[in-house]
Design a protein around this motif. Structure first.
Motif, PDB file in Angstrom:
ATOM      1  N   UNK A 116       0.839  -1.212   0.000  1.00 22.36           N
ATOM      2  CA  UNK A 116       0.000   0.000   0.000  1.00 22.36           C
ATOM      3  C   UNK A 116       0.865   1.250   0.000  1.00 22.36           C
ATOM      4  N   UNK A 117       0.457   2.243  -0.778  1.00 23.75           N
ATOM      5  CA  UNK A 117       1.148   3.532  -0.839  1.00 23.75           C
ATOM      6  C   UNK A 117       0.217   4.678  -0.457  1.00 23.75           C
ATOM      7  N   UNK A 118      -0.985   4.675  -1.025  1.00 22.62           N
ATOM      8  CA  UNK A 118      -1.915   5.778  -0.809  1.00 22.62           C
ATOM      9  C   UNK A 118      -2.828   5.543   0.391  1.00 22.62           C
ATOM     10  N   UNK A 119      -3.256   4.313   0.596  1.00 20.93           N
ATOM     11  CA  UNK A 119      -4.165   3.973   1.685  1.00 20.93           C
ATOM     12  C   UNK A 119      -3.338   3.469   2.866  1.00 20.93           C
ATOM     13  N   UNK A 120      -3.622   3.985   4.063  1.00 21.09           N
ATOM     14  CA  UNK A 120      -2.846   3.613   5.245  1.00 21.09           C
ATOM     15  C   UNK A 120      -3.138   2.175   5.666  1.00 21.09           C
ATOM     16  N   UNK A 121      -2.155   1.560   6.330  1.00 17.28           N
ATOM     17  CA  UNK A 121      -2.317   0.191   6.828  1.00 17.28           C
ATOM     18  C   UNK A 121      -3.446   0.123   7.846  1.00 17.28           C
ATOM     19  N   UNK A 122      -3.599   1.185   8.649  1.00 11.78           N
ATOM     20  CA  UNK A 122      -4.649   1.208   9.671  1.00 11.78           C
ATOM     21  C   UNK A 122      -6.034   1.101   9.028  1.00 11.78           C
ATOM     22  N   UNK A 123      -6.272   1.820   7.932  1.00 11.21           N
ATOM     23  CA  UNK A 123      -7.563   1.764   7.247  1.00 11.21           C
ATOM     24  C   UNK A 123      -7.827   0.379   6.687  1.00 11.21           C
ATOM     25  N   UNK A 124      -6.788  -0.250   6.125  1.00 11.01           N
ATOM     26  CA  UNK A 124      -6.950  -1.588   5.541  1.00 11.01           C
ATOM     27  C   UNK A 124      -7.278  -2.601   6.628  1.00 11.01           C
ATOM     28  N   UNK A 125      -6.581  -2.524   7.761  1.00  7.51           N
ATOM     29  CA  UNK A 125      -6.834  -3.451   8.867  1.00  7.51           C
ATOM     30  C   UNK A 125      -8.240  -3.258   9.421  1.00  7.51           C
ATOM     31  N   UNK A 126      -8.689  -2.004   9.519  1.00  9.28           N
ATOM     32  CA  UNK A 126     -10.051  -1.742   9.992  1.00  9.28           C
ATOM     33  C   UNK A 126     -11.085  -2.334   9.044  1.00  9.28           C
ATOM     34  N   UNK A 127     -10.846  -2.202   7.735  1.00 11.27           N
ATOM     35  CA  UNK A 127     -11.770  -2.750   6.744  1.00 11.27           C
ATOM     36  C   UNK A 127     -11.841  -4.267   6.849  1.00 11.27           C
ATOM     37  N   UNK A 128     -10.698  -4.922   7.027  1.00  8.34           N
ATOM     38  CA  UNK A 128     -10.683  -6.379   7.177  1.00  8.34           C
ATOM     39  C   UNK A 128     -11.404  -6.801   8.452  1.00  8.34           C
ATOM     40  N   UNK A 129     -11.238  -6.012   9.508  1.00  2.76           N
ATOM     41  CA  UNK A 129     -11.903  -6.338  10.773  1.00  2.76           C
ATOM     42  C   UNK A 129     -13.424  -6.281  10.608  1.00  2.76           C
ATOM     43  N   UNK A 130     -13.917  -5.314   9.845  1.00  4.00           N
ATOM     44  CA  UNK A 130     -15.347  -5.215   9.578  1.00  4.00           C
ATOM     45  C   UNK A 130     -15.854  -6.430   8.810  1.00  4.00           C
ATOM     46  N   UNK A 131     -14.988  -7.020   7.996  1.00  3.31           N
ATOM     47  CA  UNK A 131     -15.371  -8.180   7.192  1.00  3.31           C
ATOM     48  C   UNK A 131     -15.118  -9.498   7.903  1.00  3.31           C
ATOM     49  N   UNK A 132     -14.694  -9.420   9.179  1.00  2.00           N
ATOM     50  CA  UNK A 132     -14.541 -10.644   9.961  1.00  2.00           C
ATOM     51  C   UNK A 132     -13.147 -11.226   9.981  1.00  2.00           C
TER      52      UNK A 132
END
Length: 391
Positions: A116-132
């Motif tokens: 990832x370059x533009x999207x932060x790792x924190x946002x990606x981890x939060x999105x995965x957490x929402x998906x279980x």
């Protein structure tokens, strides 16, 4: 390391043969086939160590040959078990530890994002957490194919994603979507103004009304093309576009002092360690006291792992403060000259980027307690920049 662990689990016993029978004892020990270790001949006799499974046969052989053999110390797991055999809490604790270790190996305890370059790792981890799929998720319950599909459908910023689990660590590999260049904003009116002083050499305006001419001297901020256009008696506001090439002058001044202040570590180091368990922090070491005013702070954190694959929700956080001081460093004129030209090359590349070089003059030399380089550039550059017209 593994060999030492195996030997410790098997256990061993130290023996001693009194002086007078050292040679016979050594020959007998070799011929017995026992896996002896640490064979040493000292003033009081022969010393050696034997694994526990070989002890009884060796003692029998020595007794049969009427050679005195004295037991000394015993080492290994067997001794530890005998010492604590009546303390039932210890084996229960060991059993619980391995049970927890086995259970924790079925959960995700850490997530790492790569690509990832533009999207932060924190946002990606939060999105995965929402998906279980987050920290603490039971791994067998995750449908990775569905997870990948739902992740891509929920965000237009990613073209590809893969979640790979090794032990208790999940590595998320992503590839971000490459967006095409946005269409120009034609609704907001803009002027073209000069970004720096220069003599106009070429004008190419696609939209807007030109208000300068070739050969004109323009100053920084001066209007080059107007977004206010008079069309058949009607005034319209447009987004002026184009380029205006002008001959500009740019100066680069580099000064390198022969004496400078350099930051040097003193060697004094202060540390604070804490154990983090499921988000809770427990300090177990600290020698900071009164910290010095000038120091660098370094934070380090490492997760606790077993067998290089099982990672538990426990981490050791360490904060280190390293004291430093500034000392005066004196360099030679040659060293100052080399540093000045290094800085000049870097600045020169930045100044001529996107421009055509017309002329260059360089003067260099020592000026008092510093080495100075002055570079005067003549460039052909596009000086037109867009400036919004406020309605």
């Amino acid at each position: 390391m593994l060999t030492k662990l195996i030997n410790w689990c098997i256990g061993s016993r130290d023996y001693f043969v009194p002086a007078g029978n050292e040679d016979r004892a050594a020959r007998l020990l070799v011929s017995s086939g026992a896996n002896f270790r640490s064979l040493k001949r000292k003033a009081d006799g022969l010393h050696f160590s034997i694994p526990l499974p070989d002890c009884e046969p060796v003692e029998f052989i020595f007794k049969k040959q009427q050679i005195e053999i004295v037991r000394l110390h015993e080492h290994g797991l067997n001794k530890l078990i005998r010492r604590y055999r009546h303390r039932y809490g210890i084996p229960i604790g060991i059993g619980m530890f391995f049970a927890i270790l086995g259970i924790s190996g079925q959960f995700i305890w850490s997530i790492n994002v790569v690509g990832n370059d533009l999207i932060s790792s924190h946002e990606i981890i939060e999105k995965l957490d929402e998906l279980g799929c987050g920290v603490g998720t039971y791994i067998p319950n995750i449908d990775f194919d569905k997870l990948h599909t739902d992740f891509l459908l929920s965000s237009q910023d990613f073209a590809w994603v893969a979640v790979n689990v090794r032990g208790t660590r999940a590595t998320v590999e992503v590839r971000e979507t490459t967006h095409s260049q946005l269409a120009p904003d034609e609704d907001t009116p803009y002027n073209l103004v000069a970004s720096e002083d220069g003599i106009v050499k070429y004008i190419e305006v696609h939209r807007g009304e030109v208000v300068t001419e070739v050969g004109a001297l323009v100053r920084k901020g001066e209007l080059l093309a107007s977004g206010v256009v008079d069309s058949i008696g009607q005034v319209r506001l447009v987004h002026a576009r184009g380029k205006v090439l002008a001959e500009v002058k740019r100066n680069i001044l580099i000064e390198v002092p022969l004496e400078r202040q350099v930051k040097v570590e003193t060697g004094n180091e202060f540390c604070e360690k804490s154990l983090k368990i499921l988000g809770f922090s427990l300090k177990f070491f600290k020698n900071t006291g009164n910290l010095p005013i000038e120091c660098d702070k370094i934070d380090m954190e490492r997760n606790l792992r077993f067998f290089d694959t099982v990672e538990v929700p426990v981490s050791i956080h360490e904060t280190v403060w390293r004291e430093y001081e500034y000392v005066t460093e004196t360099i030679t004129e040659e060293e100052a000259r080399a540093e000045a030209y290094r800085q000049l090359r870097s600045e020169y590349s930045a100044q001529i980027e996107g421009c055509e070089l017309l002329s260059r003059e360089i003067s260099a030399g020592r000026d008092g307690d510093k080495y100075v380089i002055e570079c005067r550039l003549g460039l052909l550059a596009d000086i037109a920049v867009e400036s919004e017209i406020y309605r």
